[in-house]
Write a protein that holds these residues in place. Structure first.
Motif, PDB file in Angstrom:
ATOM      1  N   ARG A 195      -1.462  -5.115   0.374  1.00 34.54           N
ATOM      2  CA  ARG A 195      -2.848  -5.373  -0.027  1.00 34.54           C
ATOM      3  C   ARG A 195      -2.920  -6.601  -0.922  1.00 34.54           C
ATOM      4  N   SER A 238       0.845  -1.197   0.000  1.00 34.56           N
ATOM      5  CA  SER A 238       0.000   0.000   0.000  1.00 34.56           C
ATOM      6  C   SER A 238       0.878   1.243   0.000  1.00 34.56           C
ATOM      7  N   THR A 282      -0.434   4.081   1.222  1.00 37.99           N
ATOM      8  CA  THR A 282      -0.985   4.955   2.263  1.00 37.99           C
ATOM      9  C   THR A 282      -1.044   4.305   3.647  1.00 37.99           C
TER      10      THR A 282
HETATM   11  C1  LIG Z   1      -7.002  -0.296  -3.126  1.00 36.65           C
HETATM   12  C2  LIG Z   1      -7.279   1.136  -2.903  1.00 36.65           C
HETATM   13  O1  LIG Z   1      -8.441   1.533  -2.861  1.00 36.65           O
HETATM   14  N1  LIG Z   1      -6.213   1.935  -2.761  1.00 36.65           N
HETATM   15  C3  LIG Z   1      -6.333   3.382  -2.513  1.00 36.65           C
HETATM   16  C4  LIG Z   1      -5.330   3.826  -1.469  1.00 36.65           C
HETATM   17  O2  LIG Z   1      -4.029   3.558  -1.955  1.00 36.65           O
HETATM   18  P1  LIG Z   1      -3.070   2.381  -1.418  1.00 36.65           P
HETATM   19  O3  LIG Z   1      -1.768   2.657  -2.093  1.00 36.65           O
HETATM   20  O4  LIG Z   1      -3.727   1.108  -1.866  1.00 36.65           O
HETATM   21  O5  LIG Z   1      -3.061   2.474   0.078  1.00 36.65           O
HETATM   22  O6  LIG Z   1      -5.461   5.228  -1.271  1.00 36.65           O
HETATM   23  C5  LIG Z   1      -5.163   6.011  -2.424  1.00 36.65           C
HETATM   24  C6  LIG Z   1      -5.251   7.469  -2.047  1.00 36.65           C
HETATM   25  O7  LIG Z   1      -6.518   7.811  -1.613  1.00 36.65           O
HETATM   26  C7  LIG Z   1      -6.127   5.643  -3.560  1.00 36.65           C
HETATM   27  O8  LIG Z   1      -5.777   6.357  -4.710  1.00 36.65           O
HETATM   28  C8  LIG Z   1      -6.068   4.131  -3.805  1.00 36.65           C
HETATM   29  O9  LIG Z   1      -7.017   3.751  -4.752  1.00 36.65           O
END
Ligand SMILES: CC(=O)N[C@H]1[C@@H](OP(=O)(O)O)O[C@H](CO)[C@@H](O)[C@@H]1O
Ligand SMILES: [Mg+2]
Length: 543
Positions: free
Chosen positions: A506, A499, A501
């Protein structure tokens, strides 16, 4: 640079010892009480970026769908787009600098980016409804002032409103009037023009229930309501009068738990939607007569919008190319429908809005959506000019009408970034124009059952991916393990990625039944746990 001012203010916004933060997919995000120094420093950085680009730069204080205790900040570039990647690095560097090095880091950025320090700087600031946001935006202002920049504080706005405002400021009002009122006027006029005929044809009132995640969306929808036709009757839930921001509600909750948010009452077949905490995401849903929940996510929104646009393009008869951009999280059925039935080219990019946005710019009309409901439509300059010209001059009545509708879509959609309010209005307009019920929309294709899981590992960066994150190249053996597991199920697919964030890996899996999707996701999680240094409890089937 006024060294004294920077130093004096810096001491008031001290960095906690040992805290390292990263400008991630969506800016900085963490517990609000760790962010004061970051806000101050992003105020400083925004001034440099503004001087360098000779443009107004935006600073938004929000942590979107994160818990209320969190907060975050991101910078908005001149045309309302996300901050350029090289400046993300500067942001990280500046945020993590020790107190005594702040000045040196600023000087280094100025040097590397050839910032003309004599240039004037203008920063516009916005914030969400979190209790911590007001004070944190004050820290941004301190940073801006320390470097002699000017600012305008728009106060409480949605993230997409601030993106819109930045774009208006830098295009001399060509994109719209640089006020929140200007935003309401532009969007509502486009909506009214687009739907005029249908609503005036005696279409009865269309009720929509909106879960506002107890966030800024509620406030802004209330302001906007009186600009919109009465026939569109919006019923707001989780409007912030009680309940905690994003707690058991909002677009992210509904998408990831695939169930109704708390605080909304629904009758069978009623059309509902959820915004996230800063109103840049939207998902739709309804409960059927048997009480089953149906999610209509970003993929289905993209499908609805792109089929509508494709029809209009056919009527207009111009050779404008439309493309759809998704990420690996897009449901396999949506990709198949778009490619095979609608014959629209589909591209897959890495997760994160900036990647999708960038790819969508390659088309005359680029529709991009993340499955979680963040997305918009981009029109190239050529396409926009052509459409506006046809809307004015085309002699063929049918063609001109189609061009006028496309023109209204251009004005209704927030092209700077995904926008829950603007997306909602476009969806509502399409549904009423096509006479589609929420069930008919949902029935365009059937989602493959899927499951998303998180795995805790010691260091998520041991996972490296390729092919728009659909295959793992590290650690050795993981992709082979996933391939073997996927082979056990029908219509199946799975991938893993760190991820951007959260401190997790994931896992996503799809299969022919929910049971199989759950099993596959769990088995892949276990493979990640074993091969990528899992920590804590071993993943097990819990569904
Ligand atoms: C699976 C998922 O929904 N991932 C989200 C989440 O990112 P991750 O890198 O998966 O934590 O947050 C991002 C920012 O809001 C958004 O762009 C993305 O789609
Ligand atoms: Mg958001």
């Amino acid at each position: 640079m006024d060294l004294n001012a920077i130093t004096k203010f810096s001491a008031l916004h001290a960095k906690p010892d040992g805290l390292i933060l990263q400008y991630g997919t969506a800016g900085f995000r963490t517990k609000a009480n760790c962010l004061d120094h970051v806000m101050y420093r992003m105020g400083l950085l925004a001034v440099l970026r503004s001087k360098q680009t000779k443009s107004t730069i935006g600073v938004m204080v929000t942590a979107s769908h994160n818990p209320e205790e969190d907060n975050g900040v991101k910078l908005i570039d001149p045309l309302g787009e996300m901050l350029a990647p090289s400046w993300e690095e500067h942001a990280t560097c500046l945020a993590n600098a020790e107190e005594q090095n702040v000045h040196a880091v600023l000087a280094e950025i100025c040097h590397r980016e050839a910032v003309n320090q004599q240039q004037k700087a203008m920063i516009i600031i916005g914030r969400d409804t979190r209790p911590s946001s007001e004070k944190l935006s004050q820290s941004v202002i301190d940073g801006v002032t320390a470097l002699g920049g000017q600012y305008h504080d728009y106060g409480l706005v949605t993230t997409p409103q601030l993106h819109y405002l930045v774009c208006c400021q830098n295009t001399n009002g060509q994109y719209g009037k640089a006020t929140v009122e200007g935003y309401y006027q532009k969007l509502s006029k486009a909506f009214v023009d687009l739907t005029k005929q249908t609503f005036s044809n005696g279409n009865e009132s269309r009720a929509l229930k909106i879960d506002c995640a107890s966030g800024i969306g509620a406030l802004k929808l209330k302001e906007m309501e009186h600009y919109l036709p009465r026939e569109l009757s919006l019923h707001l839930f989780n409007d912030g009068s009680k309940g905690k921001l994003n707690h058991l509600c909002g677009a992210d909750f509904v998408k990831s738990h695939q169930k109704l948010p708390l605080g909304i009452e629904v009758k069978p077949n009623e059309r509902c939607c959820s915004f996230d905490g800063d109103a840049d995401r939207i998902v739709y849903y309804y409960n059927d007569a048997a009480g089953h929940f149906h999610l209509i996510d970003g993929d289905k929104i993209a499908t609805l919008i792109s089929s509508f646009l494709k029809e209009l393009l056919l009527e207009v008869g111009e050779n404008l190319k439309i493309g759809v951009v998704q990420t690996a999280y897009a449901n396999g059925s949506s990709t198949q429908y778009l490619e095979e039935i609608m014959k629209v080219p589909v591209h897959c990019t890495k997760t994160g809005v900036k990647h999708l946005h960038h790819k969508a710019q390659e088309f005359d009309i680029g529709v991009y959506f993340e499955a979680n409901g963040h997305g918009t439509v981009l029109f190239s300059k050529t396409a926009e000019t052509k459409i506006r010209q046809l809307a004015k001059e085309e002699m063929d009545e049918k063609k001109r009408k189609a061009a006028m509708m496309l023109e209204n879509v251009i004005d209704l959609i927030n092209q700077t970034v995904g926008d829950a309010i603007s997306d909602m209005l476009l969806v509502e307009a399409i549904l009423v124009l096509k006479g589609l019920s929420v069930q008919q929309w949902d029935g365009i294709y059937t989602d493959l059952p899927n499951r998303q899981l998180k795995v805790m590992v010691a260091d998520r960066q041991v996972i490296d991916t390729t092919d728009a994150e659909r295959r793992a190249v590290r650690p050795v053996g993981l992709q082979e393990a996933i391939d073997d597991l996927v082979k056990k199920y029908r219509s199946s697919r799975a991938f893993v990625r760190p991820s951007g964030t959260e401190d997790v890996v994931r896992v996503y899996a799809e299969a022919d039944s929910q049971e199989n999707a759950d099993k596959l996701a769990t088995e892949v999680s276990l493979a990640v746990f074993q091969l990528a240094g899992g920590v804590g409890e071993r993943p097990k089937l819990v569904f």
